[in-house]
Design a protein around this motif. Structure first.
Motif, PDB file in Angstrom:
ATOM      1  N   SER A  89     100.015 -49.364  -0.338  1.00 12.47           N
ATOM      2  CA  SER A  89     100.402 -50.406  -1.284  1.00 12.47           C
ATOM      3  C   SER A  89      99.312 -50.677  -2.308  1.00 12.47           C
ATOM      4  CB  SER A  89     100.744 -51.699  -0.528  1.00 12.47           C
ATOM      5  OG  SER A  89     101.842 -51.490   0.330  1.00 12.47           O
ATOM      6  N   ASP A  90      98.035 -50.621  -1.882  1.00 12.75           N
ATOM      7  CA  ASP A  90      96.948 -50.912  -2.806  1.00 12.75           C
ATOM      8  C   ASP A  90      96.617 -49.734  -3.726  1.00 12.75           C
ATOM      9  OD1 ASP A  90      95.959 -49.297  -0.807  1.00 12.75           O
ATOM     10  OD2 ASP A  90      94.010 -50.294  -0.698  1.00 12.75           O
ATOM     11  N   ARG A  91      97.356 -48.624  -3.575  1.00 11.17           N
ATOM     12  CA  ARG A  91      97.129 -47.456  -4.426  1.00 11.17           C
ATOM     13  C   ARG A  91      98.301 -47.186  -5.364  1.00 11.17           C
ATOM     14  NH1 ARG A  91      93.213 -43.994  -2.011  1.00 11.17           N
ATOM     15  NH2 ARG A  91      93.512 -42.620  -3.798  1.00 11.17           N
ATOM     16  N   LEU A  92      99.328 -48.040  -5.317  1.00 13.92           N
ATOM     17  CA  LEU A  92     100.497 -47.815  -6.159  1.00 13.92           C
ATOM     18  C   LEU A  92     100.141 -47.804  -7.642  1.00 13.92           C
ATOM     19  CD1 LEU A  92     103.214 -49.987  -4.360  1.00 13.92           C
ATOM     20  CD2 LEU A  92     103.242 -47.495  -4.641  1.00 13.92           C
ATOM     21  N   HIS A  93      99.290 -48.754  -8.067  1.00 15.35           N
ATOM     22  CA  HIS A  93      98.947 -48.810  -9.485  1.00 15.35           C
ATOM     23  C   HIS A  93      98.175 -47.575  -9.931  1.00 15.35           C
ATOM     24  CE1 HIS A  93      95.339 -50.429  -7.544  1.00 15.35           C
ATOM     25  NE2 HIS A  93      94.680 -50.126  -8.630  1.00 15.35           N
ATOM     26  N   ASN A  94      97.401 -46.967  -9.009  1.00 13.78           N
ATOM     27  CA  ASN A  94      96.696 -45.731  -9.350  1.00 13.78           C
ATOM     28  C   ASN A  94      97.671 -44.584  -9.583  1.00 13.78           C
ATOM     29  OD1 ASN A  94      94.560 -47.026  -6.988  1.00 13.78           O
ATOM     30  ND2 ASN A  94      93.776 -46.567  -9.038  1.00 13.78           N
ATOM     31  N   HIS A  95      98.697 -44.503  -8.741  1.00  8.11           N
ATOM     32  CA  HIS A  95      99.708 -43.464  -8.930  1.00  8.11           C
ATOM     33  C   HIS A  95     100.472 -43.678 -10.235  1.00  8.11           C
ATOM     34  CE1 HIS A  95      99.731 -41.270  -4.982  1.00  8.11           C
ATOM     35  NE2 HIS A  95      99.064 -42.365  -4.618  1.00  8.11           N
ATOM     36  N   GLU A  96     100.721 -44.932 -10.582  1.00  5.44           N
ATOM     37  CA  GLU A  96     101.433 -45.227 -11.830  1.00  5.44           C
ATOM     38  C   GLU A  96     100.602 -44.824 -13.041  1.00  5.44           C
ATOM     39  OE1 GLU A  96     103.942 -49.071 -10.122  1.00  5.44           O
ATOM     40  OE2 GLU A  96     102.008 -49.338 -11.102  1.00  5.44           O
ATOM     41  N   HIS A  97      99.309 -45.104 -12.999  1.00  8.02           N
ATOM     42  CA  HIS A  97      98.436 -44.685 -14.094  1.00  8.02           C
ATOM     43  C   HIS A  97      98.338 -43.162 -14.158  1.00  8.02           C
ATOM     44  CE1 HIS A  97      96.213 -48.808 -13.701  1.00  8.02           C
ATOM     45  NE2 HIS A  97      97.425 -48.914 -14.228  1.00  8.02           N
ATOM     46  N   ALA A  98      98.365 -42.530 -12.988  1.00  8.66           N
ATOM     47  CA  ALA A  98      98.213 -41.072 -12.933  1.00  8.66           C
ATOM     48  C   ALA A  98      99.396 -40.355 -13.577  1.00  8.66           C
ATOM     49  CB  ALA A  98      98.051 -40.615 -11.487  1.00  8.66           C
ATOM     50  N   ILE A  99     100.609 -40.923 -13.470  1.00 12.05           N
ATOM     51  CA  ILE A  99     101.748 -40.223 -14.061  1.00 12.05           C
ATOM     52  C   ILE A  99     101.699 -40.281 -15.591  1.00 12.05           C
ATOM     53  CG2 ILE A  99     103.214 -40.567 -12.051  1.00 12.05           C
ATOM     54  CD1 ILE A  99     104.636 -42.789 -13.495  1.00 12.05           C
ATOM     55  N   ILE A 100     101.006 -41.272 -16.150  1.00 15.42           N
ATOM     56  CA  ILE A 100     100.792 -41.276 -17.600  1.00 15.42           C
ATOM     57  C   ILE A 100      99.888 -40.111 -17.982  1.00 15.42           C
ATOM     58  CG2 ILE A 100      99.906 -42.582 -19.557  1.00 15.42           C
ATOM     59  CD1 ILE A 100     100.509 -45.140 -18.007  1.00 15.42           C
ATOM     60  N   CYS A 101      98.829 -39.908 -17.194  1.00 10.81           N
ATOM     61  CA  CYS A 101      97.933 -38.775 -17.437  1.00 10.81           C
ATOM     62  C   CYS A 101      98.687 -37.453 -17.295  1.00 10.81           C
ATOM     63  CB  CYS A 101      96.762 -38.815 -16.468  1.00 10.81           C
ATOM     64  SG  CYS A 101      95.738 -40.302 -16.561  1.00 10.81           S
ATOM     65  N   LEU A 102      99.570 -37.384 -16.295  1.00 12.04           N
ATOM     66  CA  LEU A 102     100.347 -36.163 -16.095  1.00 12.04           C
ATOM     67  C   LEU A 102     101.252 -35.890 -17.294  1.00 12.04           C
ATOM     68  CD1 LEU A 102     101.189 -33.849 -14.239  1.00 12.04           C
ATOM     69  CD2 LEU A 102     102.881 -35.376 -13.207  1.00 12.04           C
ATOM     70  N   ALA A 103     101.862 -36.934 -17.848  1.00 15.15           N
ATOM     71  CA  ALA A 103     102.715 -36.760 -19.026  1.00 15.15           C
ATOM     72  C   ALA A 103     101.913 -36.234 -20.214  1.00 15.15           C
ATOM     73  CB  ALA A 103     103.392 -38.088 -19.383  1.00 15.15           C
ATOM     74  N   LEU A 104     100.675 -36.705 -20.368  1.00 11.45           N
ATOM     75  CA  LEU A 104      99.819 -36.210 -21.452  1.00 11.45           C
ATOM     76  C   LEU A 104      99.468 -34.737 -21.248  1.00 11.45           C
ATOM     77  CD1 LEU A 104      97.411 -39.252 -21.912  1.00 11.45           C
ATOM     78  CD2 LEU A 104      98.814 -38.218 -23.719  1.00 11.45           C
ATOM     79  N   ILE A 105      99.204 -34.349 -20.003  1.00 11.24           N
ATOM     80  CA  ILE A 105      98.884 -32.953 -19.716  1.00 11.24           C
ATOM     81  C   ILE A 105     100.080 -32.058 -20.009  1.00 11.24           C
ATOM     82  CG2 ILE A 105      98.309 -31.344 -17.848  1.00 11.24           C
ATOM     83  CD1 ILE A 105      96.660 -33.586 -16.571  1.00 11.24           C
ATOM     84  N   VAL A 106     101.265 -32.509 -19.620  1.00 14.47           N
ATOM     85  CA  VAL A 106     102.484 -31.734 -19.890  1.00 14.47           C
ATOM     86  C   VAL A 106     102.679 -31.551 -21.390  1.00 14.47           C
ATOM     87  CG1 VAL A 106     104.997 -31.751 -19.733  1.00 14.47           C
ATOM     88  CG2 VAL A 106     103.627 -32.376 -17.740  1.00 14.47           C
TER      89      VAL A 106
END
Length: 317
Positions: A89-106
């Motif tokens: 639960s305390d890592r959910l916001h990290n995963h949410e931020h990470a998918i923004i980075c993934l979208a930029l990489i794509v």
């Protein structure tokens, strides 16, 4: 309270990245438009002489570093998942931020591949991928797992407005590829996106920057700003709005200054046509004129505009 350096840096460094990309685009768009206003078509990204894919490469590298930081660094465990594969639960916001980075990489990776393949319609497709990045970011911050309340909530609400402006100008760029105003606004929005991210990182997670009557406290395993009473909270929110106005005014002046500087440094190239009366058989002079016309011509190949005889910076990608 010492604050959370990771939270502060995690906003300031991406903010610097967005600002750098926006500034580079602003300079390049103004230069391209100033040199050839009549044949201007807005590229999605700008190649560099000797390093054509430098811009997308830097986007990939910066996004990859931030993704690794979000998923593996500054946590009690380096594993982003529980033993059963679930997300803590305390890592959910990290995963949410990470998918923004993934979208930029794509986006950046696809931009390079589409350019190398000379795919038709790659400009519009790349802009669609950029719009996916901003749409992803807008949804993440709007439906964030972390409840943004108080001062932090006010900062993030305004951030959503800025991201929406980036998304809107990107979509407009698909339909209006020759509009310099759209390109200028998109570049300025990306720059301001970076500025506001850096402001959030400084004002929310640096203890000395907390508004009067507010302080940095730890709640639910993370640091955030809390005010001691409603009057202090009202004042703090008003200060956030004032900051937005100040930075927006400064950014407007900065964009105008860059525009005037670049236009003065790169004046429009004047096209001169010589009217030559040639006698019959003067084939050498005729070939010369045809060659000059060919160099200055504009061709539409596969839905993408290509301008012959331009510097690498000015070639549409």
């Amino acid at each position: 309270m010492g604050g959370t350096p990771r939270s502060s840096i995690g906003h300031i460094l991406p903010g610097a990245g967005f600002f750098a990309v926006g500034l580079w685009h602003l300079f390049s768009h103004v230069r391209l438009f100033s040199l050839r206003p009549d044949s201007y078509v807005a590229p999605v990204w700008f190649p560099v002489t000797g390093a054509r894919y430098l811009e997308p490469a830097l986007v990939i590298a910066g996004s990859a570093v931030e993704l690794v930081m979000e998923m593996f660094v500054d946590h009690s465990t380096f594993l982003p998942f529980e033993a059963d594969g679930s997300i803590p639960s305390d890592r959910l916001h990290n995963h949410e931020h990470a998918i923004i980075c993934l979208a930029l990489i794509v986006y950046a990776g696809a931009a390079v591949h589409l350019d190398r393949a000379r795919a038709p319609g790659r400009r519009a497709l790349c802009l669609l991928l950029v719009s996916v990045v901003f749409a992803q970011e807008l949804l993440v911050f709007h439906f964030h797992s972390t409840t943004h309340a108080g001062v932090e909530g006010q900062f993030h609400w305004i951030l959503q407005v800025v991201v929406a402006a980036c998304l809107g100008t990107t979509l407009l760029g698909i339909g209006f590829p020759r509009s310099f105003a759209v390109s200028l606004a998109r570049s300025a929005c990306i720059m301001f996106h970076g500025v506001w991210l850096a402001v959030i990182g400084a004002m929310v997670w640096v203890p000395s920057m907390a508004p009067k009557g507010c302080s940095l406290v730890r709640e639910d395993g993370r640091d955030t700003v809390r005010c001691r009473d409603k009057a202090s909270l009202h004042r703090a929110r008003a200060l956030v709005n004032l900051q937005f106005g100040w930075y927006l005014s400064f950014m407007t002046i900065f964009v105008l200054a860059i525009y005037l500087y670049v236009c003065n440094k790169y004046p429009a190239e004047q096209a001169y046509a010589r009217l030559v009366h040639k006698a019959a058989g003067d084939e050498e002079e005729q070939d010369h004129l045809e060659l000059e016309a060919h160099k200055c011509s504009v061709h539409d190949i596969g839905g993408d505009m290509h301008v012959r005889g331009l510097l690498p910076l000015e070639i549409e990608v």
